[in-house]
Design a protein around this motif. Structure first.
Motif, PDB file in Angstrom:
ATOM      1  N   LEU A  55      40.177  33.935  47.091  1.00 58.25           N
ATOM      2  CA  LEU A  55      38.716  34.018  47.023  1.00 58.25           C
ATOM      3  C   LEU A  55      38.085  32.626  46.989  1.00 58.25           C
ATOM      4  O   LEU A  55      38.532  31.762  46.239  1.00 58.25           O
ATOM      5  CB  LEU A  55      38.289  34.790  45.767  1.00 58.25           C
ATOM      6  CG  LEU A  55      38.544  36.288  45.762  1.00 58.25           C
ATOM      7  CD1 LEU A  55      38.328  36.840  44.365  1.00 58.25           C
ATOM      8  CD2 LEU A  55      37.613  36.967  46.737  1.00 58.25           C
ATOM      9  N   VAL A  81      30.213  29.696  38.844  1.00 59.88           N
ATOM     10  CA  VAL A  81      29.299  30.724  38.345  1.00 59.88           C
ATOM     11  C   VAL A  81      28.690  30.290  37.023  1.00 59.88           C
ATOM     12  O   VAL A  81      27.493  30.434  36.794  1.00 59.88           O
ATOM     13  CB  VAL A  81      30.043  32.068  38.186  1.00 59.88           C
ATOM     14  CG1 VAL A  81      29.120  33.114  37.605  1.00 59.88           C
ATOM     15  CG2 VAL A  81      30.586  32.516  39.526  1.00 59.88           C
ATOM     16  N   LEU A 103      35.067  46.252  37.727  1.00 59.22           N
ATOM     17  CA  LEU A 103      35.926  45.556  38.683  1.00 59.22           C
ATOM     18  C   LEU A 103      35.083  44.859  39.752  1.00 59.22           C
ATOM     19  O   LEU A 103      35.287  43.676  40.049  1.00 59.22           O
ATOM     20  CB  LEU A 103      36.894  46.558  39.326  1.00 59.22           C
ATOM     21  CG  LEU A 103      37.861  45.971  40.343  1.00 59.22           C
ATOM     22  CD1 LEU A 103      38.944  45.168  39.644  1.00 59.22           C
ATOM     23  CD2 LEU A 103      38.494  47.054  41.191  1.00 59.22           C
ATOM     24  N   VAL A 104      34.130  45.586  40.306  1.00 56.48           N
ATOM     25  CA  VAL A 104      33.299  45.005  41.362  1.00 56.48           C
ATOM     26  C   VAL A 104      32.499  43.820  40.822  1.00 56.48           C
ATOM     27  O   VAL A 104      32.427  42.759  41.444  1.00 56.48           O
ATOM     28  CB  VAL A 104      32.365  46.078  41.955  1.00 56.48           C
ATOM     29  CG1 VAL A 104      31.398  45.452  42.936  1.00 56.48           C
ATOM     30  CG2 VAL A 104      33.169  47.159  42.639  1.00 56.48           C
ATOM     31  N   ILE A 137      34.859  40.758  40.234  1.00 57.36           N
ATOM     32  CA  ILE A 137      35.246  40.045  41.451  1.00 57.36           C
ATOM     33  C   ILE A 137      34.071  39.186  41.908  1.00 57.36           C
ATOM     34  O   ILE A 137      34.235  38.022  42.256  1.00 57.36           O
ATOM     35  CB  ILE A 137      35.686  41.022  42.560  1.00 57.36           C
ATOM     36  CG1 ILE A 137      36.924  41.792  42.125  1.00 57.36           C
ATOM     37  CG2 ILE A 137      36.003  40.248  43.840  1.00 57.36           C
ATOM     38  CD1 ILE A 137      37.376  42.837  43.126  1.00 57.36           C
ATOM     39  N   GLY A 138      32.872  39.771  41.856  1.00 56.80           N
ATOM     40  CA  GLY A 138      31.680  39.024  42.248  1.00 56.80           C
ATOM     41  C   GLY A 138      31.464  37.782  41.407  1.00 56.80           C
ATOM     42  O   GLY A 138      30.972  36.768  41.882  1.00 56.80           O
ATOM     43  N   ASN A 139      31.849  37.837  40.135  1.00 54.71           N
ATOM     44  CA  ASN A 139      31.672  36.691  39.249  1.00 54.71           C
ATOM     45  C   ASN A 139      32.904  35.808  39.181  1.00 54.71           C
ATOM     46  O   ASN A 139      32.927  34.839  38.430  1.00 54.71           O
ATOM     47  CB  ASN A 139      31.351  37.158  37.823  1.00 54.71           C
ATOM     48  CG  ASN A 139      29.947  37.691  37.709  1.00 54.71           C
ATOM     49  OD1 ASN A 139      29.050  37.213  38.381  1.00 54.71           O
ATOM     50  ND2 ASN A 139      29.760  38.693  36.865  1.00 54.71           N
ATOM     51  N   ARG A 140      33.956  36.184  39.906  1.00 55.80           N
ATOM     52  CA  ARG A 140      35.214  35.432  39.900  1.00 55.80           C
ATOM     53  C   ARG A 140      35.831  35.355  38.497  1.00 55.80           C
ATOM     54  O   ARG A 140      36.425  34.352  38.136  1.00 55.80           O
ATOM     55  CB  ARG A 140      35.013  34.006  40.430  1.00 55.80           C
ATOM     56  CG  ARG A 140      34.467  33.936  41.829  1.00 55.80           C
ATOM     57  CD  ARG A 140      35.485  34.438  42.837  1.00 55.80           C
ATOM     58  NE  ARG A 140      35.007  34.251  44.203  1.00 55.80           N
ATOM     59  CZ  ARG A 140      34.356  35.184  44.904  1.00 55.80           C
ATOM     60  NH1 ARG A 140      34.132  36.375  44.364  1.00 55.80           N
ATOM     61  NH2 ARG A 140      33.966  34.946  46.127  1.00 55.80           N
TER      62      ARG A 140
END
Lengths: 293, 316, 510
Positions: B30, B37, B271-272, B275-278
């Protein structure tokens, strides 16, 4: 080979679900083909004056908030959907059959390793793959296709594995091996033709499944990227207006449902046409019933 | 039998280890990391480097992996790099939403699909059987989020029977309120699940109906229904139990969708977001947990199959 | 710059029937506390208010987290700074009861409130203030808002009730910046602020269910007027539909609904009140001048002229046109919307002059937290003037690495949500902006101006430079829209993305 394909097609057309499936799938293909040469409007062209234009002669299916023509979107969406479904299914076929062969043909240790790897991969969320691919190669329509294809391929690999194993254990394969046939030859001459019916049925299901998965990924924002129109994305963008403008959602929704239905019914037709046991049984059953009356 | 179970348990551990490596490697692809962030767009590049060092995101990959794995082996899934919260605590909180959701949906799907599937098979040449098959075809073709949106519109917005979404902020303190908020999501998830299962139950039952032992039983004077009940269902259960194991794996994507539609604070939604926030340590923990659940269910299904089918008992 | 979603933006605001349709211009209409209408003794002090919000914080450690979400709920409610600002940006005392600025503008002396206390009752001492601010300006600071206070060189306290800030140079923005997240006062030696925010405000932090809600409860020991409700729950609903359903079915008392069509369904409904207000959310189409065709000002101007901002605002259903990064509320606002007006023919001419008459291909990178419609609109419009745009939707961290840090982009759309951020765009190494010495001098003149008039002149000049040099196109200024249940009053309406003031919210007894 062409002969058997023709026979299969005749068989599919002969079954009620197969015929309906073929007609529905055919409609999608026709819509996609038409969209290549003609759409009433450029489906991505924004026209503030046509915002939420109603169903009518100007916009057959109405227009969305940005004033984009929904009929054009649905037409071009057929192309996107078909491309996603076919490409993802092709990937699934290669991945699935490849994994199934790898899990059966090599020496036991390797084969079992692959088999267990497939089990592990099966537990891996497709969504995760789609998100990672979208992040790494953002903006490409291939990210969703690859994620869906690989995900479905792993499932296919698992289902096909048993089938391959069954064929490999059959007498004629043992005989061929004893006669000195190499692995490549056995795969080509015996394994692939014999697993084909199962694989075809599975692939037709994957065809429908990938349409739904694309819609689901689009809903979450990881499907086909804008501005390419796709039914999933159109649905996802319109969903806040479900109660307000239900008609706008009807078209892309109907398109998805009928397409998936078409692919699934086609699969049923294939199954009935390709499975001689089923046909025999049907004959037996009718005979049985005839005896009862 | 005991040897087989032990062997399968060993494989389970190896599989989980492989899964942990896979998820760790996949997530390192990624672009961008959690330090970006945290720093956002006001911080200077120097500050980003300091933050990255502070949270240990600048260590070598093997060091990060070993650190994480070392924790997992002692039951500690680490802490979120963003909020500092314990991943284990977060996971168990989210599971209190997602586990009942997925479990309830599966039970609901079984409760609908098994009787209807048998009925569809028993009457497969009559209108009612064909109608049931058609219904399951339709259930398979409708996107899940679509069903969810419809249910909300009808049952929550128009009729005000059930909440439109969300989960009580105090969790299961009020079990009725909590359960009520899971009804529509579970139904949504169950519709698709039931459609899949119904088809399998139907074809498995059809297969059994034509098996020799049923014909023998019928020859002995049993009715079709009696023969099916006495001899057939156990055999029909085999493929259904197998497919349940495979289907379980696909439930996560379904759960993410449903949790999104119904604004449920569950595992999928987390989970989503992660992932968006690493927030990779959290993602790793979640995926490992889900993988473990799927593998354990697979293990259970395998065991159930062996118990149901005496022929398999001695097989490896 | 802080980044938020369009939904959040074009949608958080408060009540006041009178405020409906107010169009920026400084009159959010509602003033402080939307429904200041008196409720007499009918307010319920034990009530719980549930507020639908969109963007959840990633962390509650206000000294460490970036983004507006954490400040939105904690600033002024749980944490206080020496100063606070109201919805109009007017600064007033908070933890400090008074302040004095030396004539050379380089020494600020604050007198602390003597009855302020942290939530366990420990008094706020000068040492807490000194340590809080010192940590922010320290060379190894990890506070992402450290640059807000960059002009401070030292913080000291001559006695227990006085804090003195010494500046490197005059800073006309310091008072305003002290009201933001950088100026928050936390307890000396405070740790674990993630899980237990510990401040001095009218509310206490109660609990955080991640992915769902954050609950605050009234601080009964607060030194000032007590909050009028017992509990406030912020529920995070990212999905437009979920937010709308929650408002409609009464699951939240006040919700953010950005969509014009959806908002319209509440107008005229006696059970709901629609409130509109201003924001500082500037949706900015940034141009990368460092490479390719966008180095040519003619291409940049052509793109600005090729996008019909009024049309965009019409289809999005909310927003105000701006011609620079200055919203109408700022004292140095000037109407610059006449620069590079919508003129597709002119845009094509400019492109032809620049040698791109045969067409031009550009990439557009957008974080995927924004709805696709805004990118679709820009793409469609630019195609009309012969610019083919390839959209790349990325997750926010990927945007930060690719666009913000590495400057690997042509065009980018982001919501610059921070108030008064004019000086950002002269920073060397910023991902777009004006790097000329003249711009830097103007920014410096604005920051170190001795009078408001001088400051306003300098910053007005800077904004005009930005616009004439077409460093970006400002697509629209977001509008805040909230829908509230009748019976709930006093919620803020303007600039609610940075600070959501809960102190005046009340609920009528039903």
């Amino acid at each position: 080979m062409t002969g058997s394909v023709r026979a299969l097609a005749r068989g599919v057309w002969g079954s009620r679900s197969g015929r309906l499936g073929a007609v529905l799938s055919g409609l999608v293909v026709v819509a996609a083909a038409v969209s290549l040469v003609w759409t009433p409007y450029d489906p991505t062209r924004v026209d503030p004056a046509a915002s939420w234009a109603p169903v009518g002669t100007a916009h057959w299916f109405g227009a969305d908030r940005l004033g984009r023509d929904l009929f054009s979107q649905v037409l071009v969406g057929a192309r996107t959907t078909l491309a996603v479904a076919v490409a993802a299914t092709a990937i699934a076929a290669v991945v699935g059959v490849g994994l199934a062969l790898l899990a059966t043909l090599p020496p036991r240790l390797v084969a079992e390793g692959v088999a267990h790897l497939v089990d592990v991969l099966l537990a891996f969320p497709v969504l995760l793959l789609a998100m990672v691919l979208a992040a790494v190669y953002g903006g490409s329509r291939w990210t969703a296709i690859v994620a869906i294809g690989v995900g479905a391929g792993i499932g296919l690999g698992r289902v096909t594995r048993g089938e391959v194993r069954r064929v490999l254990g059959a007498d004629y394969v043992l005989a061929a091996r004893a006669a000195g046939a190499g692995t490549g030859r056995i795969v080509r001459r015996h394994v692939l033709p014999n697993i084909a019916p199962t694989v075809w049925v599975q692939l037709s299901l994957i065809l429908g499944l990938s349409v739904l998965t694309e819609a689901a990924l689009s809903y979450l924002g990881f499907g086909t990227p804008p501005p390419t129109p796709s039914w999933g994305r159109t649905l996802a963008e319109l969903q806040p207006y479900l109660t307000l403008r239900p008609l706008t959602l009807l078209w892309p929704g109907l398109a998805v449902v009928l397409t998936v239905l078409g692919f699934n019914l086609l699969g049923d037709g294939l199954r009935e046409a390709g499975d001689p046991r089923l046909r025999e049984r049907a004959v037996e059953r009718s005979a049985e019933r005839a005896g009862q009356t | 039998m005991a040897v087989i179970i032990l062997r399968r348990l060993g494989l389970l551990v190896v599989s989980l280890f492989v899964a942990s490596l896979l998820v760790f490697a996949l997530l390192r692809l990624l672009p961008g990391d959690v330090a970006d962030v945290l720093a956002g767009t006001s911080a200077s590049p120097d500050q980003v480097l300091r933050i990255r060092h502070e949270i240990g995101a600048d260590r070598s990959l093997p060091a990060q992996y070993l650190d994480w794995m070392g924790g997992v082996l002692t039951g500690d899934f680490g802490v979120s790099a963003l909020s500092g919260a314990s991943v284990s605590a977060e996971l168990s909180e989210k599971l209190r939403v997602t586990a009942p959701l997925v479990g309830g949906a599966t039970l609901l799907a079984l409760a609908v699909a098994v009787p209807l599937g048998i009925l569809a098979a028993a009457r497969h040449r009559r209108a009612s059987g064909v109608a049931l098959s058609a219904l399951s075809q339709l259930g398979l073709a409708v996107p899940a989020f679509w069903i969810g949106l419809m249910l909300i519109t009808v049952f929550a917005v128009d009729w005000r029977l059930l909440p439109a979404g969300g989960f009580p902020t105090d969790g299961w303190a009020d079990p009725v309120a909590a359960a009520r908020s899971l009804v529509l999501p579970a139904v949504t998830l169950a519709v698709v699940e039931a459609a899949v299962l119904l088809r399998f139950v139907r074809s498995a039952t059809l297969e059994v109906l034509n098996a020799d032992f049923i014909r023998t039983a019928r020859a002995k004077g049993l009715t079709r229904g009696q023969a099916l009940r006495r001899h057939g269902l156990r055999n029909a259960a085999l493929p259904v139990v197998s497919i349940l194991g495979v289907e379980f794996a696909t439930l996560l994507l379904g759960a993410v969708i449903v949790e999104n539609v119904f604004a449920l604070p569950g595992l999928g939604q987390m989970l989503v977001a992660d992932i968006g926030n690493r927030d990779l340590v959290k993602v790793q923990g979640t995926v490992l947990l889900v993988t473990a659940a799927v593998l354990v269910v697979g293990f259970g299904v395998d065991l159930a199959n062996r118990l149901l089918d005496p022929r398999l008992r001695s097989a490896r | 710059m802080r980044i938020r979603t369009l939904a959040a933006t074009v949608a958080v605001a408060g009540l006041a029937l009178a405020a409906c349709g107010s169009d920026g211009g400084g009159s959010g209409g509602s003033g402080s506390g939307g429904g200041s209408a008196s409720t007499g003794g009918r307010a319920n002090p034990d009530a719980t208010v549930t507020i639908g919000a969109v963007l959840e914080p990633t962390s509650l450690d206000i000294t460490r987290a970036s983004g507006v979400a954490v400040g939105q709920i904690l600033l002024g409610n749980v944490y206080e700074g020496l100063l606070k600002r109201d919805q109009k940006g007017v600064v007033s005392p908070a933890l400090a009861t008074a302040y004095r600025i030396s004539p050379d503008g380089r020494t600020y002396t604050f007198t602390l409130a003597d009855n302020a206390a942290f939530q366990d009752g420990a008094p706020v001492r000068a040492a807490d203030v000194v340590s809080s601010l010192t940590q922010v300006i320290a060379p190894n600071s990890t506070n992402p808002h450290a640059s807000d206070l960059a002009s401070i060189s030292a913080v000291s306290s001559p006695d227990a009730h006085t804090v003195v800030l010494t500046l490197k140079e005059r800073d006309s923005g310091l008072l305003f910046n002290l009201t933001g997240p950088a100026g928050v006062i936390v307890r000396q030696s405070a740790t674990g602020l993630d899980g237990r925010p510990d401040g001095t405000g009218p509310f206490r932090f109660d609990s955080w269910r991640r992915g769902d809600s954050i609950t605050l409860v009234r601080n009964d020991a607060y030194r000032g007027p007590k909050a009028k409700v017992a509990r406030v729950v912020f529920r995070y609903l990212t999905d437009t539909n979920a937010q709308n359903n929650a408002v409609r079915t009464g699951q939240v008392d006040v919700g953010v609904i950005s969509d014009n069509d959806l908002v319209d369904t509440y107008r005229g409904n006696p059970k709901f009140v629609v409130a509109e207000g201003t924001t500082t959310d500037k949706f900015t189409l940034a141009f990368n001048q460092d490479r390719g065709p966008l180095a040519d000002v003619r291409v940049r101007r052509a793109i600005r002229q090729g996008i019909d901002k009024d049309g965009l605002i019409k289809v999005l259903g909310a927003g105000t046109r701006i011609g620079s990064p200055v919203p109408p509320l700022d004292p140095w606002y000037e109407d610059l919307t006449n620069i590079d007006r919508y003129d597709p023919a002119g845009a094509r001419r400019l492109l032809a002059q620049a040698g791109h008459g045969g067409g031009l291909r550009l990439g557009l990178t957008i974080p995927n937290i924004y709805p696709p419609s805004i990118g679709d609109y820009v793409t469609s419009q630019l195609r009309e003037i012969g610019v083919t745009v390839e959209v790349r939707r990325v997750e926010f961290p990927a945007w930060l690495t690719g666009v913000y840090t590495k400057h690997d982009y042509d065009l980018s759309i982001v919501d610059h949500a921070e108030a008064r951020d004019l000086a950002f765009y002269v920073k060397p190494g910023y991902y777009f902006g004006d790097r000329s010495p003249q711009a830097r001098d103007l920014a410096k003149a604005g920051a170190t101006a001795a009078s408001d008039a001088d400051r306003n002149t300098a910053l007005r000049g800077l904004a005009r430079r930005y616009s004439e040099d077409a460093i970006a196109d400002w697509l629209l200024l977001g509008k805040a829209r909230q829908v509230a249940r009748v019976g709930v009053t006093g919620y803020p309406t303007d600039d609610v993305s940075a600070v959501y003031d809960l102190s005046k919210i009340e609920v009528l007894k039903s």
